[in-house]
Design an enzyme around this catalytic site. Structure first.
Site, mmCIF file in Angstrom:
data_model
loop_
_atom_site.group_PDB
_atom_site.id
_atom_site.type_symbol
_atom_site.label_atom_id
_atom_site.label_comp_id
_atom_site.label_asym_id
_atom_site.label_seq_id
_atom_site.Cartn_x
_atom_site.Cartn_y
_atom_site.Cartn_z
ATOM 1 N N HIS A 1 -0.747 -13.536 14.941
ATOM 2 C CA HIS A 1 -0.483 -14.295 13.719
ATOM 3 C C HIS A 1 0.030 -13.391 12.596
ATOM 4 C CE1 HIS A 1 -2.145 -17.852 15.546
ATOM 5 N NE2 HIS A 1 -3.220 -17.159 15.899
ATOM 6 N N CYS B 1 -40.446 12.025 8.661
ATOM 7 C CA CYS B 1 -41.428 13.064 8.995
ATOM 8 C C CYS B 1 -40.823 14.452 8.795
ATOM 9 C CB CYS B 1 -41.853 12.933 10.443
ATOM 10 S SG CYS B 1 -42.668 11.381 10.780
ATOM 11 N N LYS C 1 -19.464 8.457 -4.352
ATOM 12 C CA LYS C 1 -20.557 8.118 -3.439
ATOM 13 C C LYS C 1 -21.311 6.894 -3.940
ATOM 14 C CE LYS C 1 -23.243 8.636 0.021
ATOM 15 N NZ LYS C 1 -22.643 8.118 1.261
ATOM 16 N N TRP D 1 -44.468 9.507 7.544
ATOM 17 C CA TRP D 1 -44.257 8.305 6.743
ATOM 18 C C TRP D 1 -44.365 7.086 7.646
ATOM 19 C CZ3 TRP D 1 -39.135 6.604 3.932
ATOM 20 C CH2 TRP D 1 -39.432 5.522 3.112
#
Ligand code: G6P
Length: 607
Positions: free
Chosen positions: A503, A2, A602, A72
């Site tokens: 471990h 929105c 990116k 939306w």
């Protein structure tokens, strides 16, 4: 996502509102609307579709004061009746975000005779302000009182026909800034909408309420205390995504997470149930006979998949495997046509994830779902089902808000799959949805820990190595914390499930190896505490992110930060936030290029 634009000026502001909405179009939307103070009433125009249609529909509308919105709604048919602004009596409201207590407010207002004409939580705000105006005619006071009653994340703008020339705005969690112009004053969700009229911006803080008029602005806190906020002169071109108050996009994006989550979860609206249709029209049919889930992704997106595996198996009872896309695409695997292939990708263009999806399909596995932040991307186009996260553009290479919104989407997937498989009772479903809806507020509270995290970051920014520990659904969060730290601060960091410590990695622990542990109060906490003892006994310094319910005493060499809430199954979404902040501040101390770390990209569109 929105978007809001508001204006109080000495000229017709309708073209400014429309132009502002156009600049916010990149956020995604499916309906738009505006309301202005007309000669004898509020004049409202709403349209399903593009802002251009709103522009034509409002060609004859003119006023010096008004508010506008893009919405939306990703579920159901976007409709005019649900489009903003919402009107009650003489007032009109636009809103971004989620009002969590809207049901109780709606019952209260219905009992007082208010009739709701939409399915939105926003209409509650309109009626609430109208009701409060009956006891105090001052719009500023009424909106202030209304905001004190709202629980959730929001940015709002309100006008009242009987008080022309005034716009009242407030924010909590969702972004909102003011623009100071020569011939009027403005507000918007981001600066790009206002560069057409001014470069002088004032960023509101959470809990601020402001009045705009033609002649000026005034800001108070919700408790009535007046405040001043600095004026920033924007130097960005209208096309760029604004950095605002922040030093880097990564920091901005970390702080945008409440809004990104609220936007992503808007699909659930005020409902107590969710439907498979949020993943696409064919989802119910396609998910019906799924007997296994295979998640394919790279980097941070793979970590969201690994977290989701704990949810999918525990809540939905469906077996789940997570595989790094670059491995899956080249290995000989056993195809299963009843398997749901979930490709997770912020960009939707990562070469290995796309190739892995295509490879899965080439093996006859046609049940495919994309969880992605870019609607028009290749991975979305090539998948049968889709869920678009609404994180907004992510500029920083190190992924932050894309990750938490992926997690929200994956929890929705868990609920849908559980429902389809008959594993989810109505009460449990509604409780999970409430928890999801509260997330933006919960994340906001975690963000207040930034100062304390900065102190921690300074402590180990000079270290060469760091070890991250987590257990169960927080093990992938430890992995994500280690990835963030190495990506942007270049400190070598590894993550282990805490049970694996003895471990191997315990051999590395000494006073120079900070050990960061994610320690919420879950059913593995007691076991984790034993692992932490093992670290302490070797002289390792512990940095523990506990939550409100974790009982871990602070002692020498054991530093503790408590997240404000305990968040059960959804706790990974909260716990990654301090790890993002820790990496960011460690990188700041080291002076690295935070938004563009060396050697990284990116969007990795090559193999
Ligand atoms: C790159 C980015 C990461 C991202 C990964 C996957 O490595 O630097 O931040 O997690 O790609 O990207 P995707 O767009 O598929 O989520």
């Amino acid at each position: 996502m929105c978007g809001i634009v508001a204006a109080a000026a000495d000229k017709n502001i309708v073209p400014i509102l429309v132009e502002g909405l156009k600049k916010l179009e990149y956020r995604g939307y499916d309906s738009a609307g505006l309301a202005v103070i007309g000669a004898d009433r509020i004049e409202r125009v709403r349209s399903v579709g593009r802002v251009a249609e709103l522009e034509s529909a409002s060609a004859d509308t003119a006023s010096p004061t008004g508010i506008a919105h893009t919405r939306w709604a990703t579920h159901g048919v976007p409709s005019e009746r649900n489009a903003h602004p919402h009107v009650s009596g003489s007032i009109a409201v636009v809103h971004n975000g989620i009002i969590e207590n809207y049901e109780s407010l709606r019952s209260e207002l219905t009992a007082q005779g208010y009739v709701f004409t939409s399915d939105t939580d926003t209409e509650t705000i309109a009626h609430l302000v109208d009701q409060l105006l009956k006891s105090d005619r001052d719009l500023f006071r009424a909106v202030q009182a209304a905001c004190r009653r709202l629980v959730g994340a929001y940015a709002i703008a309100v006008i009242d026909h009987s008080q022309p020339g005034r716009v009242i705005v407030s924010r909590e969690g969702s972004p909102l800034l003011l623009g100071l112009g020569d011939d009027g004053n403005y507000a918007a969700s981001d600066a790009s909408a206002l560069l057409q009229v001014t470069r002088k911006m004032v960023y509101l803080e959470n809990g601020d309420i402001a009045e705009l008029s033609r002649d000026g602005v005034r800001i108070e806190r919700l408790d009535g205390t007046p405040v001043e906020r600095p004026v920033h002169v924007s130097e960005l071109s209208a096309a760029a995504v604004e950095l605002g108050n922040f030093r880097h996009y990564m920091q901005k994006e970390i702080f945008e997470q409440p809004e990104a989550l609220a936007n992503t979860l808007e699909i659930v609206g005020g409902s107590k149930t969710i439907q498979p249709g949020i993943f696409g029209a064919e989802a119910a049919t396609l998910l019906n006979d799924v007997d296994h889930i295979l998640i394919l992704a790279c980097g941070t997106s793979a970590h969201s998949g690994m977290t989701a595996r704990y949810w999918l198996e525990a809540v939905a009872g469906v077996p789940c495997t997570v595989e790094i896309a670059s491995e899956y695409r080249y290995r000989t695997s056993v195809p299963n046509p009843r398997q749901l292939i979930v490709a997770i990708s912020q960009s939707g263009e990562t070469a290995d994830t796309l190739a892995a999806l295509r490879h899965a399909k080439s093996l006859g596995q046609t049940k495919t779902l994309a969880i992605c932040n870019v609607p028009e991307s290749a991975i979305v186009r090539e998948s049968a089902l889709r869920f678009i996260t609404r994180a907004g553009p992510e500029i920083g290479v190190a992924s932050t808000k894309a990750f938490t919104t992926q997690l929200a989407a994956l929890f929705l997937l868990t609920l849908v799959v559980a429902k389809v498989r008959g594993q989810l009772g109505a009460d449990q479903e509604s409780a999970y949805i409430d928890q999801l809806r509260h997330l933006p507020v919960a994340v906001n509270k975690v963000l207040t820990l930034e100062d304390e995290i900065t102190v921690w970051a300074r402590r180990f920014a000079d270290k060469q190595h760091a070890l991250f520990l987590g257990r169960g659904r927080h093990y992938p969060i430890a992995l994500e914390g280690a990835l963030k730290l190495k990506e942007i601060s270049y400190i070598h960091a590894e993550a282990y499930p805490a049970g694996e410590l003895k471990h191997g990695p315990l051999a590395l622990v000494d006073a120079n190896m900070p050990v960061i542990s994610v320690a919420p109060a879950d059913d593995l906490l007691e076991k984790l505490k034993s692992n932490l003892q093992e670290v302490r006994a070797r002289g390792g310094e512990l940095y523990v992110f506990a939550d409100a319910d974790s009982e871990i005493p602070e002692s020498e060499g054991v530093h503790m930060l408590r997240l404000p809430e305990h968040y059960g199954l959804l706790s990974p979404i909260l716990h990654v936030i301090p790890l993002q902040l820790l990496s960011y501040h460690a990188a700041l101390v080291k002076g690295t290029d935070v938004d563009k770390p060396r050697n990284l990209a990116k969007s990795v569109t090559v193999e």
